[in-house]
Motif scaffolding. Structure first.
Motif, PDB file in Angstrom:
ATOM      1  N   MET A 148      -0.056   8.264  -6.891  1.00 31.26           N
ATOM      2  CA  MET A 148      -1.030   7.648  -9.379  1.00 31.26           C
ATOM      3  C   MET A 148       0.242   8.167  -9.706  1.00 31.26           C
ATOM      4  O   MET A 148       1.202   9.052  -9.817  1.00 31.26           O
ATOM      5  N   PRO A 149       0.332   8.370 -11.284  1.00 31.60           N
ATOM      6  CA  PRO A 149       1.425   8.361 -11.772  1.00 31.60           C
ATOM      7  C   PRO A 149       1.400   9.785 -12.427  1.00 31.60           C
ATOM      8  O   PRO A 149       2.620  10.453 -12.230  1.00 31.60           O
ATOM      9  N   PHE A 150       0.136  10.870 -12.346  1.00 27.74           N
ATOM     10  CA  PHE A 150       0.073  12.323 -12.672  1.00 27.74           C
ATOM     11  C   PHE A 150       1.526  12.455 -10.830  1.00 27.74           C
ATOM     12  O   PHE A 150       2.177  13.642 -11.159  1.00 27.74           O
ATOM     13  N   ASP A 151       0.876  12.104  -9.483  1.00 24.96           N
ATOM     14  CA  ASP A 151       1.168  12.586  -8.732  1.00 24.96           C
ATOM     15  C   ASP A 151       3.069  12.261  -8.581  1.00 24.96           C
ATOM     16  O   ASP A 151       4.455  12.700  -8.398  1.00 24.96           O
ATOM     17  N   PHE A 152       3.732  10.985  -9.045  1.00 28.05           N
ATOM     18  CA  PHE A 152       5.352  10.416  -9.742  1.00 28.05           C
ATOM     19  C   PHE A 152       5.659  11.107 -10.695  1.00 28.05           C
ATOM     20  O   PHE A 152       6.587  11.722 -10.575  1.00 28.05           O
ATOM     21  N   THR A 153       4.883  12.017 -11.914  1.00 22.79           N
ATOM     22  CA  THR A 153       4.953  12.389 -12.759  1.00 22.79           C
ATOM     23  C   THR A 153       5.783  14.310 -11.561  1.00 22.79           C
ATOM     24  O   THR A 153       6.782  14.383 -11.978  1.00 22.79           O
ATOM     25  N   ARG A 154       4.763  14.650 -11.439  1.00 25.72           N
ATOM     26  CA  ARG A 154       5.067  16.396 -10.657  1.00 25.72           C
ATOM     27  C   ARG A 154       6.271  15.508  -9.151  1.00 25.72           C
ATOM     28  O   ARG A 154       7.135  16.627  -9.547  1.00 25.72           O
ATOM     29  N   TYR A 155       6.114  14.640  -8.837  1.00 27.84           N
ATOM     30  CA  TYR A 155       7.753  14.209  -8.615  1.00 27.84           C
ATOM     31  C   TYR A 155       9.016  14.102  -9.285  1.00 27.84           C
ATOM     32  O   TYR A 155       9.980  15.249  -8.580  1.00 27.84           O
ATOM     33  N   LEU A 156       8.803  13.544 -10.046  1.00 23.61           N
ATOM     34  CA  LEU A 156      10.493  13.095 -11.059  1.00 23.61           C
ATOM     35  C   LEU A 156      10.644  14.424 -11.369  1.00 23.61           C
ATOM     36  O   LEU A 156      12.165  14.951 -11.025  1.00 23.61           O
ATOM     37  N   ILE A 157      10.036  15.959 -11.771  1.00 21.88           N
ATOM     38  CA  ILE A 157       9.746  17.242 -12.348  1.00 21.88           C
ATOM     39  C   ILE A 157      10.578  18.293 -11.386  1.00 21.88           C
ATOM     40  O   ILE A 157      11.534  18.425 -11.817  1.00 21.88           O
ATOM     41  N   SER A 158       9.753  18.224 -10.329  1.00 19.63           N
ATOM     42  CA  SER A 158      10.128  19.083  -8.767  1.00 19.63           C
ATOM     43  C   SER A 158      10.963  18.430  -8.343  1.00 19.63           C
ATOM     44  O   SER A 158      12.291  19.029  -7.949  1.00 19.63           O
ATOM     45  N   GLU A 159      11.350  16.831  -7.702  1.00 20.79           N
ATOM     46  CA  GLU A 159      12.794  16.934  -6.660  1.00 20.79           C
ATOM     47  C   GLU A 159      13.956  15.708  -7.556  1.00 20.79           C
ATOM     48  O   GLU A 159      14.684  16.107  -6.801  1.00 20.79           O
ATOM     49  N   ILE A 160      13.603  15.932  -9.200  1.00 16.94           N
ATOM     50  CA  ILE A 160      14.236  14.996  -9.387  1.00 16.94           C
ATOM     51  C   ILE A 160      15.303  15.597 -10.680  1.00 16.94           C
ATOM     52  O   ILE A 160      15.829  15.687 -11.188  1.00 16.94           O
ATOM     53  N   GLY A 161      14.291  15.968 -11.959  1.00 17.06           N
ATOM     54  CA  GLY A 161      14.901  17.060 -12.778  1.00 17.06           C
ATOM     55  C   GLY A 161      14.508  16.690 -13.963  1.00 17.06           C
ATOM     56  O   GLY A 161      15.097  16.987 -14.512  1.00 17.06           O
ATOM     57  N   VAL A 162      13.459  15.839 -13.844  1.00 21.37           N
ATOM     58  CA  VAL A 162      13.208  14.963 -14.557  1.00 21.37           C
ATOM     59  C   VAL A 162      11.719  15.054 -15.119  1.00 21.37           C
ATOM     60  O   VAL A 162      11.086  14.379 -14.780  1.00 21.37           O
ATOM     61  N   ALA A 163      11.610  14.977 -16.567  1.00 25.34           N
ATOM     62  CA  ALA A 163       9.702  15.123 -16.955  1.00 25.34           C
ATOM     63  C   ALA A 163       9.305  13.453 -18.222  1.00 25.34           C
ATOM     64  O   ALA A 163      10.223  13.866 -19.005  1.00 25.34           O
ATOM     65  N   CYS A 164       8.473  13.626 -17.603  1.00 26.97           N
ATOM     66  CA  CYS A 164       8.241  11.991 -18.107  1.00 26.97           C
ATOM     67  C   CYS A 164       6.724  12.335 -18.483  1.00 26.97           C
ATOM     68  O   CYS A 164       6.104  13.996 -17.841  1.00 26.97           O
ATOM     69  N   ILE A 165       5.542  11.718 -19.215  1.00 31.73           N
ATOM     70  CA  ILE A 165       4.382  11.754 -19.493  1.00 31.73           C
ATOM     71  C   ILE A 165       3.525  10.527 -18.644  1.00 31.73           C
ATOM     72  O   ILE A 165       3.510   9.155 -18.622  1.00 31.73           O
ATOM     73  N   PRO A 166       2.748  10.999 -17.775  1.00 30.65           N
ATOM     74  CA  PRO A 166       0.955  10.452 -16.754  1.00 30.65           C
ATOM     75  C   PRO A 166       0.628   9.621 -18.030  1.00 30.65           C
ATOM     76  O   PRO A 166      -0.597  10.362 -18.433  1.00 30.65           O
ATOM     77  N   PRO A 167       0.101   8.069 -17.367  1.00 27.86           N
ATOM     78  CA  PRO A 167      -1.276   8.209 -18.936  1.00 27.86           C
ATOM     79  C   PRO A 167      -2.304   7.991 -18.839  1.00 27.86           C
ATOM     80  O   PRO A 167      -3.232   7.645 -18.869  1.00 27.86           O
ATOM     81  N   GLU A 168      -2.495   8.684 -17.392  1.00 28.28           N
ATOM     82  CA  GLU A 168      -4.082   8.600 -16.605  1.00 28.28           C
ATOM     83  C   GLU A 168      -4.722   9.059 -17.515  1.00 28.28           C
ATOM     84  O   GLU A 168      -6.019   8.561 -18.255  1.00 28.28           O
ATOM     85  N   SER A 169      -4.847   9.991 -18.889  1.00 36.90           N
ATOM     86  CA  SER A 169      -5.047  10.431 -20.239  1.00 36.90           C
ATOM     87  C   SER A 169      -5.335   9.649 -21.787  1.00 36.90           C
ATOM     88  O   SER A 169      -5.932   9.988 -22.414  1.00 36.90           O
ATOM     89  N   MET A 170      -4.500   8.233 -21.152  1.00 39.34           N
ATOM     90  CA  MET A 170      -4.811   7.978 -22.190  1.00 39.34           C
ATOM     91  C   MET A 170      -5.524   6.516 -21.856  1.00 39.34           C
ATOM     92  O   MET A 170      -5.635   5.261 -22.233  1.00 39.34           O
ATOM     93  N   TYR A 171      -6.482   6.371 -20.569  1.00 41.79           N
ATOM     94  CA  TYR A 171      -7.346   5.809 -20.581  1.00 41.79           C
ATOM     95  C   TYR A 171      -8.598   5.901 -19.798  1.00 41.79           C
ATOM     96  O   TYR A 171      -8.829   7.261 -19.415  1.00 41.79           O
ATOM     97  N   SER A 172      -9.690   4.870 -20.545  1.00 41.48           N
ATOM     98  CA  SER A 172     -11.107   5.200 -19.866  1.00 41.48           C
ATOM     99  C   SER A 172     -10.545   5.147 -18.518  1.00 41.48           C
ATOM    100  O   SER A 172     -10.186   4.645 -18.072  1.00 41.48           O
ATOM    101  N   LYS A 173     -12.271   5.978 -17.470  1.00 38.10           N
ATOM    102  CA  LYS A 173     -12.092   6.141 -16.451  1.00 38.10           C
ATOM    103  C   LYS A 173     -12.068   4.326 -16.162  1.00 38.10           C
ATOM    104  O   LYS A 173     -11.147   4.173 -14.952  1.00 38.10           O
ATOM    105  N   GLU A 174     -13.050   3.635 -16.205  1.00 38.49           N
ATOM    106  CA  GLU A 174     -12.744   2.194 -16.306  1.00 38.49           C
ATOM    107  C   GLU A 174     -11.664   1.666 -15.988  1.00 38.49           C
ATOM    108  O   GLU A 174     -11.293   0.372 -15.553  1.00 38.49           O
ATOM    109  N   HIS A 175     -11.076   1.576 -16.959  1.00 34.56           N
ATOM    110  CA  HIS A 175      -9.420   1.577 -16.558  1.00 34.56           C
ATOM    111  C   HIS A 175      -8.419   1.590 -16.547  1.00 34.56           C
ATOM    112  O   HIS A 175      -7.352   1.455 -16.865  1.00 34.56           O
ATOM    113  N   ARG A 176      -8.683   2.765 -15.655  1.00 32.47           N
ATOM    114  CA  ARG A 176      -6.986   3.434 -15.642  1.00 32.47           C
ATOM    115  C   ARG A 176      -6.485   2.647 -14.257  1.00 32.47           C
ATOM    116  O   ARG A 176      -5.207   2.998 -14.275  1.00 32.47           O
ATOM    117  N   HIS A 177      -7.014   2.193 -14.058  1.00 35.18           N
ATOM    118  CA  HIS A 177      -6.100   1.734 -12.699  1.00 35.18           C
ATOM    119  C   HIS A 177      -5.014   0.407 -13.514  1.00 35.18           C
ATOM    120  O   HIS A 177      -3.934   0.186 -12.620  1.00 35.18           O
TER     121      HIS A 177
END
Ligand SMILES: Cc1ncc(COP(=O)(O)O)c(C=O)c1O
Length: 390
Positions: A330-359
């Motif tokens: 999921m985007p949050f997992d990828f973001t964690r990976y990108l920050i901790s393993e690659i060294g670049v931060a981005c924003i996962p969009p989960e909080s920009m969606y309602s539950k029903e449309h998060r997919h």
């Protein structure tokens, strides 16, 4: 004993705080939050210093805003959109667009009303609607073009719809809505007697030949639109938190009533500096756009070859990138990976969606390019590791 009120029970910590903490912890290059890492133009800062020292601006400002800033907002709307705004009764100065949006929702929407929100959305919209006791109704933009389905938009309108919150140029997708899209939206608003709360904070940030259209300028829309903007993006001054709402005095009346009991008045000297900034010559606004046209190229060339899929944004300083070819999760997992393993931060969009449309946004993350050229170039080397590790 419950600690918080029920109306805020569902609100979490904003994602920006969470990502900034992680980015710091791992010393990652932060392309997450839409916060420039360069300063406000020095002549605009000098106006703030001058106003602070003038001896006239260190006590309460008039509640709706200083006459100079209200005049500058009206003049700016006439200059760029040919709108005739009454500086006395048609402008309210707020603590950033954030307070402007809240004042619009609290001042115009009743408990039980429905408010249409286009997804993904800026993260304060839904909490604002909930604090007003109203009900958000969601219409998703579909990747990779980030367009809405006209039938889904139509179906979102009901006899309970009071308002729609529109944001163009759109954070996080970088879309600038077309005349056809806005015309359909306007027709539906007129048919259902709905108000538009138009969040235009990226109004000066269109890229390439994308042309920006303010919905208040469409036939029959001025009377039913409140336009919200701020100095944060256009003058690289996100820390100043000076925003404004403008529109027809009849519709602004509710906004003014809410605003007077939220902040009453906002920082006085800064209003004078923002009045100066809004009156900048065309050359300022042209150079601002050109600066971001260069920055988007730099970010795109750092993303190229990384395995992330993206397309050129039409506006804002964001790029949405599809990570599904280089990461499974999921985007949050990828973001964690990108920050901790690659060294670049981005924003996962989960909080920009309602539950029903998060997919719908499950393969995407947002990168910001309101960063120094050097930072945007530096991102290239770590981002290239993505494909190698996939
Ligand atoms: C779409 C959108 N609206 C509103 C805001 C908030 O603006 P301000 O900082 O002026 O409160 C932001 C800030 O990122 C934004 O992206």
């Amino acid at each position: 004993m419950p600690i918080s009120a029920r109306r805020v029970e569902t609100f979490g910590t904003t994602i920006f705080t969470e990502i900034n903490v992680l980015a710091q912890q791992y010393h990652a290059l932060n392309l997450g939050q839409g916060k420039p890492d360069f300063d406000t133009p020095s002549d605009i800062v000098a106006e703030l210093v001058k106003a602070s020292q003038a001896g006239n601006y260190n006590q309460y400002a008039p509640g709706p805003g200083t006459p100079d800033l209200r005049q500058a907002v009206a003049h700016h709307a006439a200059r760029f959109y040919d709108l005739d705004i009454d500086p006395d009764r048609g402008v309210i100065v707020t603590a950033g667009a954030t307070e402007g949006l809240l004042s619009c929702v609290l001042g115009l929407v009743d408990p039980g009303d429905e408010v249409i929100v286009i997804e993904p959305f800026y993260d304060s919209y839904v909490p604002n609607i909930i604090m007003a006791g109203a009900v958000p109704v969601f219409v998703p933009l579909h990747p990779p073009t980030w367009t809405f389905d006209p039938d889904e938009l139509r179906a979102a309108f009901s006899n309970k719809t009071r308002a729609i919150i529109l944001n163009s140029p759109h954070n996080p997708t970088g879309r600038v809505f077309t005349r056809e899209e806005l015309t359909l939206l306007a027709e539906l608003c007129i048919e259902h007697d709905v108000i538009v709360i138009s969040d235009e904070v990226y109004e000066h940030l269109t890229l390439g030949d994308a042309s920006y259209l303010s919905i208040a300028t469409l036939p029959g829309m001025f009377e039913r639109t409140v336009t919200v903007s701020s100095a944060g993006k256009s003058f690289s001054a996100t820390g100043w938190k000076i925003g404004w709402v403008y529109g027809h005095p009849d519709i602004l009346d509710g906004v003014a009533r809410a605003h007077q009991f939220i902040t009453f008045a906002v920082h006085h000297p800064t209003q004078q500096a923002v009045a100066y900034a809004l009156n900048q010559p065309d050359s300022y606004y042209r150079a601002f756009k050109e600066m971001y046209e260069d920055k988007v190229e730099l970010l795109m060339s750092s993303l190229e070859g990384s395995g992330l899929q993206y397309s050129r944004p039409q506006g804002t300083y964001f790029i949405m990138a599809d990570f599904s070819h280089v990461f499974d999760g999921m985007p949050f997992d990828f973001t964690r990976y990108l920050i901790s393993e690659i060294g670049v931060a981005c924003i996962p969009p989960e909080s920009m969606y309602s539950k029903e449309h998060r997919h719908i946004g499950k393969n995407y993350v947002r990168f910001s390019f309101c960063k120094s050229d050097e930072a945007l170039r530096q991102a290239r080397i770590p981002l290239q590791k993505l494909r190698l590790k996939a």
